[in-house]
Design a protein around this motif. Structure first.
Motif, PDB file in Angstrom:
ATOM      1  N   HIS A 116      17.912  54.954  48.305  1.00 56.92           N
ATOM      2  CA  HIS A 116      19.279  54.521  48.559  1.00 56.92           C
ATOM      3  C   HIS A 116      19.338  53.004  48.691  1.00 56.92           C
ATOM      4  N   LEU A 117      20.335  52.414  48.091  1.00 63.38           N
ATOM      5  CA  LEU A 117      20.499  50.963  48.145  1.00 63.38           C
ATOM      6  C   LEU A 117      21.065  50.570  49.498  1.00 63.38           C
ATOM      7  N   ASP A 118      20.314  49.768  50.254  1.00 59.67           N
ATOM      8  CA  ASP A 118      20.720  49.475  51.630  1.00 59.67           C
ATOM      9  C   ASP A 118      20.736  47.986  51.974  1.00 59.67           C
ATOM     10  N   THR A 119      20.460  47.101  50.999  1.00 55.26           N
ATOM     11  CA  THR A 119      20.624  45.670  51.239  1.00 55.26           C
ATOM     12  C   THR A 119      21.581  45.116  50.196  1.00 55.26           C
ATOM     13  N   TRP A 120      22.230  44.008  50.540  1.00 55.38           N
ATOM     14  CA  TRP A 120      23.271  43.478  49.660  1.00 55.38           C
ATOM     15  C   TRP A 120      23.291  41.968  49.712  1.00 55.38           C
ATOM     16  N   ALA A 121      23.541  41.344  48.555  1.00 53.90           N
ATOM     17  CA  ALA A 121      23.809  39.912  48.475  1.00 53.90           C
ATOM     18  C   ALA A 121      24.688  39.684  47.260  1.00 53.90           C
ATOM     19  N   GLY A 122      25.488  38.624  47.293  1.00 55.49           N
ATOM     20  CA  GLY A 122      26.313  38.320  46.129  1.00 55.49           C
ATOM     21  C   GLY A 122      27.701  37.904  46.498  1.00 55.49           C
ATOM     22  N   TYR A 166      11.797  40.495  44.204  1.00 56.45           N
ATOM     23  CA  TYR A 166      12.796  40.479  43.134  1.00 56.45           C
ATOM     24  C   TYR A 166      13.752  39.309  43.369  1.00 56.45           C
ATOM     25  N   THR A 167      14.134  38.625  42.279  1.00 53.77           N
ATOM     26  CA  THR A 167      15.132  37.566  42.356  1.00 53.77           C
ATOM     27  C   THR A 167      16.193  37.827  41.297  1.00 53.77           C
ATOM     28  N   ALA A 168      17.459  37.714  41.708  1.00 55.83           N
ATOM     29  CA  ALA A 168      18.587  37.989  40.824  1.00 55.83           C
ATOM     30  C   ALA A 168      19.262  36.697  40.399  1.00 55.83           C
ATOM     31  N   LEU A 216      21.543  45.009  39.922  1.00 55.17           N
ATOM     32  CA  LEU A 216      22.360  43.806  39.888  1.00 55.17           C
ATOM     33  C   LEU A 216      23.577  44.123  39.042  1.00 55.17           C
ATOM     34  N   THR A 217      24.758  44.139  39.663  1.00 51.79           N
ATOM     35  CA  THR A 217      25.971  44.564  38.972  1.00 51.79           C
ATOM     36  C   THR A 217      27.082  43.537  39.145  1.00 51.79           C
ATOM     37  N   MET A 218      28.141  43.757  38.390  1.00 47.07           N
ATOM     38  CA  MET A 218      29.347  42.970  38.558  1.00 47.07           C
ATOM     39  C   MET A 218      30.555  43.893  38.507  1.00 47.07           C
ATOM     40  N   SER A 219      31.606  43.509  39.220  1.00 48.04           N
ATOM     41  CA  SER A 219      32.855  44.262  39.234  1.00 48.04           C
ATOM     42  C   SER A 219      33.995  43.313  39.552  1.00 48.04           C
ATOM     43  N   LEU A 230      29.619  39.656  41.729  1.00 48.96           N
ATOM     44  CA  LEU A 230      28.202  39.961  41.545  1.00 48.96           C
ATOM     45  C   LEU A 230      27.641  40.614  42.798  1.00 48.96           C
ATOM     46  N   GLU A 231      26.851  41.677  42.591  1.00 50.93           N
ATOM     47  CA  GLU A 231      26.227  42.368  43.721  1.00 50.93           C
ATOM     48  C   GLU A 231      24.759  42.641  43.400  1.00 50.93           C
ATOM     49  N   PHE A 232      23.882  42.156  44.252  1.00 46.12           N
ATOM     50  CA  PHE A 232      22.450  42.400  44.148  1.00 46.12           C
ATOM     51  C   PHE A 232      22.079  43.327  45.305  1.00 46.12           C
ATOM     52  N   MET A 233      21.736  44.570  44.968  1.00 49.40           N
ATOM     53  CA  MET A 233      21.461  45.592  45.978  1.00 49.40           C
ATOM     54  C   MET A 233      20.047  46.136  45.798  1.00 49.40           C
ATOM     55  N   THR A 234      19.342  46.343  46.901  1.00 48.95           N
ATOM     56  CA  THR A 234      17.975  46.854  46.842  1.00 48.95           C
ATOM     57  C   THR A 234      17.775  47.967  47.861  1.00 48.95           C
ATOM     58  N   ASP A 235      16.705  48.703  47.646  1.00 51.20           N
ATOM     59  CA  ASP A 235      16.281  49.787  48.548  1.00 51.20           C
ATOM     60  C   ASP A 235      15.097  49.264  49.367  1.00 51.20           C
ATOM     61  N   SER A 236      15.356  48.913  50.603  1.00 51.28           N
ATOM     62  CA  SER A 236      14.334  48.241  51.411  1.00 51.28           C
ATOM     63  C   SER A 236      13.279  49.180  51.977  1.00 51.28           C
ATOM     64  N   ASP A 237      13.610  50.486  52.107  1.00 53.76           N
ATOM     65  CA  ASP A 237      12.669  51.407  52.761  1.00 53.76           C
ATOM     66  C   ASP A 237      12.134  52.499  51.843  1.00 53.76           C
ATOM     67  N   GLY A 238      12.470  52.432  50.543  1.00 58.26           N
ATOM     68  CA  GLY A 238      11.883  53.362  49.585  1.00 58.26           C
ATOM     69  C   GLY A 238      12.417  54.767  49.623  1.00 58.26           C
TER      70      GLY A 238
END
Length: 309
Positions: free
Chosen positions: A228-234, A253-255, A209-212, A217-225
């Motif tokens: 690599h971060l491959d999902t995004w919200a924010g 996970y909740t951001a 969970l980052t900001m720039s 705000l960017e919430f990024m996750t690795d959906s397939d393990g």
């Protein structure tokens, strides 16, 4: 610096001796109050506050102050020994005017102490996927200097400070983002991260969970393990300072974020199926300089905590 209430006074200033104290120095701070108002101040109380303190080192009742009155009060204090950034010696005046209470004036003498890489102490550890990462710890603040091309898109180049195995199956990670500087590009990011192993995100459970400035705000996750971060919200605007929080419940996970540390706004939730056991938690920073080669950043964090729910 002086502060006035309304358009007329009072004027309140703070000075220190020495004028530019270094970390650990003994300091005499002096507040000077001049009632420039065209009316007397009733029931004035002066509060003198040390650097980083939330309560006054001295509370001084001044009573009623006539027009033109001048009051000088000093207090002995010191610069914190393990500190960097902007350090303020503060004076705060409360008074009544025409039966109204809680009018005030505030002033601070601010000393800027440079951040220098000095490493981190136990229980913290560092990790990096960019060669130019450096680290520091000042009291409750953690500092990262880093370059790096990106945090997603398969590059995952960053510097980080972590607490190994600290996030239980039900727990939260939180930090105050103080500031991001030293970069010539608006894409630089900083925030918090979790993974089964932050030194090897390919082991699963990875989310950040980052900001720039560019992307908010960017919430990024690795959906397939695969690490690599491959999902995004924010999206939306970023703010400094702000607070970021990641809450884990098993593989969910909740951001969240907030600008005041009180009213938390949910950004998004995601499932990370590869999350397993106790996770590493950390703070991370990347210059995201893919389109701005050679730029670096300095990221400052405060009050990094991990709690079990």
């Amino acid at each position: 610096m002086s502060t006035r209430t309304g358009t007329l006074g009072p004027t309140l200033t703070v000075a220190t001796e020495p004028a530019e104290p270094a970390a650990g120095d003994a300091v005499t701070a002096t507040a000077v109050l001049v009632n420039d108002c065209p009316f007397p101040l009733r029931g004035a109380v002066l509060y003198l506050v040390d650097p980083g303190a939330t309560t006054a080192a001295r509370t001084i009742p001044l009573g009623d102050l006539r027009r033109g009155a001048k009051v000088t009060r000093s207090w002995r204090t010191s610069m914190p020994a393990d500190v960097a950034g902007d350090i303020a010696f503060t004076a705060h005046l409360l008074f009544d005017v025409d039966g109204r209470s809680a009018d005030c004036a505030r002033s601070a003498k601010t000393v800027s102490v440079p951040y220098e890489p000095n490493g981190v102490r136990d229980p913290y550890r560092t990790f990096a996927t960019t060669d130019d990462a450096r680290f520091g710890q000042y009291g409750s603040q953690l500092v990262i200097w880093a370059g790096g091309g990106d945090l997603s898109g398969g590059r995952d180049e960053k510097g980080g400070i972590l607490l190994p195995g600290s996030v239980a199956a039900s727990g939260s990670v939180q930090v105050k983002t103080v500031g991001l500087s030293g970069s010539d590009n608006p894409s630089a990011k900083y925030g918090i991260a979790v993974a089964n192993d932050l030194n090897a995100p390919e082991k699963g459970g990875y989310a950040v969970l980052t900001m720039s400035k560019s992307y908010g705000l960017e919430f990024m996750t690795d959906s397939d393990g695969d690490g690599h971060l491959d999902t995004w919200a924010g999206g939306g605007a970023s703010a400094h300072p702000a607070w970021l929080r990641l809450v884990r419940s098993g593989t969910a996970y909740t951001a969240y974020s907030t600008t005041n540390g009180l009213a938390w706004n949910e950004i998004a939730s995601a499932t990370v199926p590869s999350a397993n056991g106790a996770l590493d938690a950390g703070v991370v920073a990347s210059a995201v300089n893919l389109n701005h080669p050679g730029t670096t950043v300095r990221a400052v964090f405060d009050r990094f905590t991990v709690e079990e729910s």
